[in-house]
Design a protein around this motif. Structure first.
Motif, mmCIF file in Angstrom:
data_model
loop_
_atom_site.group_PDB
_atom_site.id
_atom_site.type_symbol
_atom_site.label_atom_id
_atom_site.label_comp_id
_atom_site.label_asym_id
_atom_site.label_seq_id
_atom_site.Cartn_x
_atom_site.Cartn_y
_atom_site.Cartn_z
ATOM 1 N N ILE A 171 10.903 8.588 -6.735
ATOM 2 C CA ILE A 171 9.439 8.558 -6.792
ATOM 3 C C ILE A 171 8.921 7.949 -5.494
ATOM 4 C CG2 ILE A 171 9.171 8.453 -9.303
ATOM 5 C CD1 ILE A 171 8.993 5.401 -9.050
ATOM 6 N N GLU A 172 7.691 8.252 -5.165
ATOM 7 C CA GLU A 172 7.086 7.661 -3.975
ATOM 8 C C GLU A 172 5.632 7.341 -4.275
ATOM 9 O OE1 GLU A 172 6.671 8.556 0.806
ATOM 10 O OE2 GLU A 172 6.438 10.204 -0.597
ATOM 11 N N ASN A 173 5.224 6.150 -3.826
ATOM 12 C CA ASN A 173 3.837 5.713 -3.982
ATOM 13 C C ASN A 173 3.362 5.742 -5.427
ATOM 14 O OD1 ASN A 173 3.537 5.255 -1.252
ATOM 15 N ND2 ASN A 173 2.891 7.371 -0.859
ATOM 16 N N LYS A 219 11.807 12.574 3.123
ATOM 17 C CA LYS A 219 11.850 11.137 3.390
ATOM 18 C C LYS A 219 13.033 10.499 2.652
ATOM 19 C CE LYS A 219 8.677 7.213 3.294
ATOM 20 N NZ LYS A 219 7.351 6.763 2.901
ATOM 21 N N PHE A 220 13.224 10.891 1.414
ATOM 22 C CA PHE A 220 14.338 10.361 0.624
ATOM 23 C C PHE A 220 15.678 10.692 1.298
ATOM 24 C CE2 PHE A 220 17.548 11.377 -2.671
ATOM 25 C CZ PHE A 220 17.766 10.092 -3.154
ATOM 26 N N CYS A 221 15.837 11.947 1.733
ATOM 27 C CA CYS A 221 17.096 12.362 2.372
ATOM 28 C C CYS A 221 17.352 11.536 3.627
ATOM 29 C CB CYS A 221 17.048 13.836 2.738
ATOM 30 S SG CYS A 221 17.109 14.935 1.327
ATOM 31 N N ILE A 248 0.840 -1.206 0.000
ATOM 32 C CA ILE A 248 0.000 0.000 0.000
ATOM 33 C C ILE A 248 0.872 1.252 0.000
ATOM 34 C CG2 ILE A 248 -1.724 1.301 1.321
ATOM 35 C CD1 ILE A 248 -2.746 -1.483 2.271
ATOM 36 N N THR A 249 1.918 1.253 0.848
ATOM 37 C CA THR A 249 2.833 2.398 0.826
ATOM 38 C C THR A 249 4.222 1.916 0.441
ATOM 39 O OG1 THR A 249 3.292 2.109 3.154
ATOM 40 C CG2 THR A 249 1.600 3.725 2.569
ATOM 41 N N HIS A 250 4.881 2.692 -0.395
ATOM 42 C CA HIS A 250 6.229 2.380 -0.838
ATOM 43 C C HIS A 250 7.229 3.155 -0.012
ATOM 44 C CE1 HIS A 250 5.821 0.159 -4.593
ATOM 45 N NE2 HIS A 250 4.732 0.860 -4.833
ATOM 46 N N ALA A 251 8.429 2.615 0.027
ATOM 47 C CA ALA A 251 9.544 3.494 0.362
ATOM 48 C C ALA A 251 9.765 4.340 -0.878
ATOM 49 C CB ALA A 251 10.766 2.655 0.661
ATOM 50 N N VAL A 252 10.616 5.299 -0.752
ATOM 51 C CA VAL A 252 10.927 6.112 -1.927
ATOM 52 C C VAL A 252 11.842 5.290 -2.832
ATOM 53 C CG1 VAL A 252 11.991 8.243 -2.716
ATOM 54 C CG2 VAL A 252 10.725 8.213 -0.573
ATOM 55 N N ASP A 253 11.501 5.221 -4.111
ATOM 56 C CA ASP A 253 12.324 4.505 -5.082
ATOM 57 C C ASP A 253 13.173 5.490 -5.866
ATOM 58 O OD1 ASP A 253 11.501 1.724 -4.815
ATOM 59 O OD2 ASP A 253 9.547 2.398 -5.521
ATOM 60 N N VAL A 254 14.359 5.011 -6.239
ATOM 61 C CA VAL A 254 15.268 5.838 -7.025
ATOM 62 C C VAL A 254 15.128 5.463 -8.488
ATOM 63 C CG1 VAL A 254 17.688 6.417 -7.464
ATOM 64 C CG2 VAL A 254 16.877 6.091 -5.124
ATOM 65 N N ILE A 255 14.960 6.467 -9.326
ATOM 66 C CA ILE A 255 14.842 6.220 -10.760
ATOM 67 C C ILE A 255 15.959 6.952 -11.508
ATOM 68 C CG2 ILE A 255 12.350 5.843 -10.735
ATOM 69 C CD1 ILE A 255 12.001 8.736 -11.744
ATOM 70 N N THR A 256 16.339 6.364 -12.632
ATOM 71 C CA THR A 256 17.334 7.043 -13.469
ATOM 72 C C THR A 256 16.878 6.990 -14.923
ATOM 73 O OG1 THR A 256 18.633 5.056 -13.931
ATOM 74 C CG2 THR A 256 19.242 6.337 -11.976
ATOM 75 N N ASN A 257 17.414 7.904 -15.671
ATOM 76 C CA ASN A 257 17.275 7.832 -17.116
ATOM 77 C C ASN A 257 17.976 6.547 -17.583
ATOM 78 O OD1 ASN A 257 18.594 8.527 -19.962
ATOM 79 N ND2 ASN A 257 16.743 9.753 -19.730
#
Lengths: 132, 404
Positions: free
Chosen positions: A116-118, A64-66, A11-20
């Motif tokens: 990104i989050e959620n 949250k990410f930091c 239901i809730t994500h941790a913050v995910d890291v995305i890249t190009n």
């Protein structure tokens, strides 16, 4: 058009890291992420320059990410970035105003990184596995 | 079913990564490079009131001479070359000469870059990166207080200490076991305008001060995932004074060496900073042609900040400085000058309380109060003025700032 599905999302994500996708990496360590966001690593392993997109330091996802992913406080990053920007010694990340804008910027900018989050579904980016 | 979900969760990132790698060539065609041009700036205006000293003005009235405006640009010429420049307008009353300045104007060459190492070479006019706040001393929102500790960041020497024309190297090293290391080295020369010279020497000195090439180096270390950072810096610098024919002063040479050690703790609520230093100031000539003086000055400050909430931060700081470690109370100075320079010109201690409040993103107000004893860091530094400068004096200041 490539569509990447995040499968089995709670239901809730941790913050995910995305890249190009030009970043050419599928996983990253916390230490490396700290290096990138504190501007101590400015190119990916394949030589592509890293461009960072962030939300404002008052944004809850950014905070949250930091704290949880980078294990840094937002003010520490602000301090590093301001010092670089206003002393001419380097450049700071680009601040965008919304998550949609951030995803769009990461998709379309060579070597870009963001978070990104959620969000259960995102296309045309790498979602990185974060190793300790 | 649950085992299936666990496995899918475990491998989803690998799947995503592999998918992305296979599609690299397809998507890359749509990508664009990051915007090569960056423009940023700031504007700050405050009011300041000083009683019993000429720190800002001579009449003791509330002053608006607390203006700092700057605009900078950076342009990425290629992956490895970047141009950056900043112009500022500063008005701090007697603290330094007012007016426009080219703050920095440099070419940054990213000579080497890997996951562990970065080497940058800077050529042109660069900011001093060696002390904790030296590169951001004029950037109101990027320094801890309106007035910085005058022992290290003496406003009278701002134009000399802020940077130089020459070159610098920055080397950073990241080690997953031992932490992050920064090494900075610079060689440069500060152009000293006649106005800036007058701030230091007063209007009785008719000649010019010239700065020879100085050499500076610093090392910083942050242990792995630590809230602490430690650093030290070294400076070696020479100034020459060339007298005029009808000058009250003789030709002179000033050798200045400056060593600092610093530490920072950055916690979620609390922050602690300390920076201690020793300076060696050798004077040959100037007052009279045979004059010679070799002083070891010392000082330092301890500062704490407490973040009450996201908007409000409180700050407290105590600083001590004496210009001669063998004459901490300044009585030898008073004897040497036959009482013309009171003993309190040999030291300066400053207790400060203040706050910082973020009104909105990029819009802040700082306010602070200083209780100061001593006058060793008041201009003109070489001609102490006991008429207007008392042993105990106070400062309050409020400054509004905006940046983008």
């Amino acid at each position: 058009m490539v569509l990447v599905m995040l499968i089995g999302s709670p239901i809730t994500h941790a913050v995910d890291v995305i890249t190009n996708i030009t970043a050419d990496t599928a996983s990253i360590t916390t230490a490396q992420l700290r290096r990138i966001y504190s501007m101590r690593q400015v190119k990916w392993a394949n030589g592509v320059p890293i461009t960072i997109f962030v939300l404002s330091s008052t944004n809850l996802t950014h905070q949250k990410f930091c704290k949880e992913t980078l294990r840094l406080f937002p003010y520490q990053l602000d301090r590093i970035w301001n010092k670089l920007t206003f002393s001419g010694m380097g450049i700071a990340p680009t601040i965008v105003s919304s998550m949609d804008e951030l995803i769009k910027a990461v998709k379309s900018t060579t070597g870009a990184i963001g978070y990104i989050e959620n969000i259960n579904e995102v296309s045309d980016v790498n979602v990185l596995n974060i190793d300790e | 079913m649950s085992m299936y979900l666990i496995l899918m969760n475990k491998y989803r990132y690998a799947f995503i990564g592999v998918s992305a790698l296979f599609t690299f060539n397809v998507i890359a065609a749509d990508d664009k490079a990051a915007d090569p041009l960056n423009i940023h700036g700031f504007i700050a205006q405050g009011i300041i009131d000083v009683d019993d000293s000429n720190f800002v003005n001579n009449d003791g009235e509330i002053s608006t001479e607390l203006t700092e405006i700057g605009i900078n640009t950076a342009y990425q010429l290629s992956d490895d070359f970047r141009f950056a420049a900043q112009a500022v307008y500063l008005n701090g009353g007697n603290r330094y000469s007012d007016g426009f300045r080219v703050d920095y104007f440099l070419m940054d060459w990213s000579a080497y870059s890997s996951e562990q190492w970065q080497a940058n070479v800077y050529l042109g006019r660069f900011k001093n990166p060696h002390w904790l706040h030296s590169s951001t001393r004029d950037i109101p929102f990027a320094r801890p207080s309106i007035i910085l500790p005058q022992g290290v960041y003496f406003d009278g020497l701002r134009d000399i200490a802020v940077g130089g024309d020459g070159g610098g190297i920055k080397l950073t090293y990241n080690n997953d076991e031992y932490g992050e290391f920064d090494f900075n080295f610079s060689r440069g020369k500060s152009p000293i305008s006649s106005d800036a010279g007058e701030v230091i020497t007063g209007d009785l000195a008719q000649g010019d001060i010239e700065h020879e090439l100085d050499t500076q180096a610093s090392i910083y270390w942050r242990p792995v995932f630590s809230q602490w950072q430690f650093g030290f810096s070294l400076l070696d610098s020479v100034f020459n004074y060339e007298s005029e024919s009808l000058d009250l002063f003789a030709d002179g040479r000033f050798d200045f060496q400056f060593y600092t050690v610093n530490a920072i703790y950055e916690g979620e609520k609390w922050e602690f900073t300390t920076e201690v230093f020793q300076s060696r100031f050798v004077t040959d000539g100037f007052y009279v042609s045979q004059f010679h003086q070799d002083n070891l000055g010392q000082g330092g400050y301890f500062q704490t900040r407490f973040k009450v909430n996201q908007k409000l931060t409180l700050i407290g700081r105590y600083e001590k400085y004496y210009s001669d470690k063998d004459d901490k109370k300044g009585y030898q100075l008073e004897d040497r000058t036959f009482g013309k320079v009171p003993h309190y010109f040999g030291f300066q201690n400053d207790a400060m309380l203040g706050l910082s409040y973020d009104i909105h993103d990029n819009f802040r107000v700082n306010a602070e109060y200083h209780w100061i004893q001593g006058a060793a860091r008041l201009n003109p530094i070489v001609l102490p003025n006991p008429e207007v400068n008392k042993e105990h004096w106070e400062v309050w200041a409020i400054q509004l700032m905006y940046w983008f």
